[in-house]
Design a protein around this motif. Sequence first.
Motif: not given
Length: 204
Positions: A30-34, A140-146, A172-176
């Motif tokens: 959420t923070d990264a999206l904002l 699904a498209v999985t985020v590189g960083t788990g 979180g930044t990658e998902l955003a």
Amino acid sequence: MTRRIVVVSAGLGQPSSTRLLGDLLATATTDALLESGMEAQVEVVELRELAHDLTNTLLAGFPTGGVGRALETLAGADAVVAVTPVYQGSYSGLFKTFFDVVERDVLRGTPVLLAATGGTARHSLVLEYALRPLFTHLGAVTVGTGVFAASEDWGSAGEAEQGLTARVRRAGTELAALAGARASSGPRDPFADPVPFEELLSGM
């Protein structure tokens, strides 16, 4: 434009470190999206509350109780945080049961951030050998960083660059970024793109 972030948590305890990790990842997203000028709406699917309904769904062959609502929530996600405790070296049975009843293609193209909790960092590879193949199978498209959080991580989250806080922020930044790049679609309509009648006739 608002992005819908759905957290699927398979934690059993109250409070649950699994749910806590999911909340941290949702906040980081959420923070990264904002920061990029987009708002986010976070919804949580607590699988512990659906345990009995999931069993009934498997037996009945169709969603019962709260499972239907949970599946609708998942289908409307622009991005998903999927977090499970580690049992017997893999994701929990409750976690697997939920994704067993997710219909084909519901998660196709949806960004998913993989996360897990466990007693020791020796289980951290569960993200790669168990969770990533599961969500790849679902399209699904999985985020590189788990993100894997062992018991010791909760006391040292901010002590090092590679600590839990840094990993949560990076994931979180990658998902955003993935969520922001896709159009917000809302719940998927299985009849939105029907096969043309002529094509159906040609296969007869």
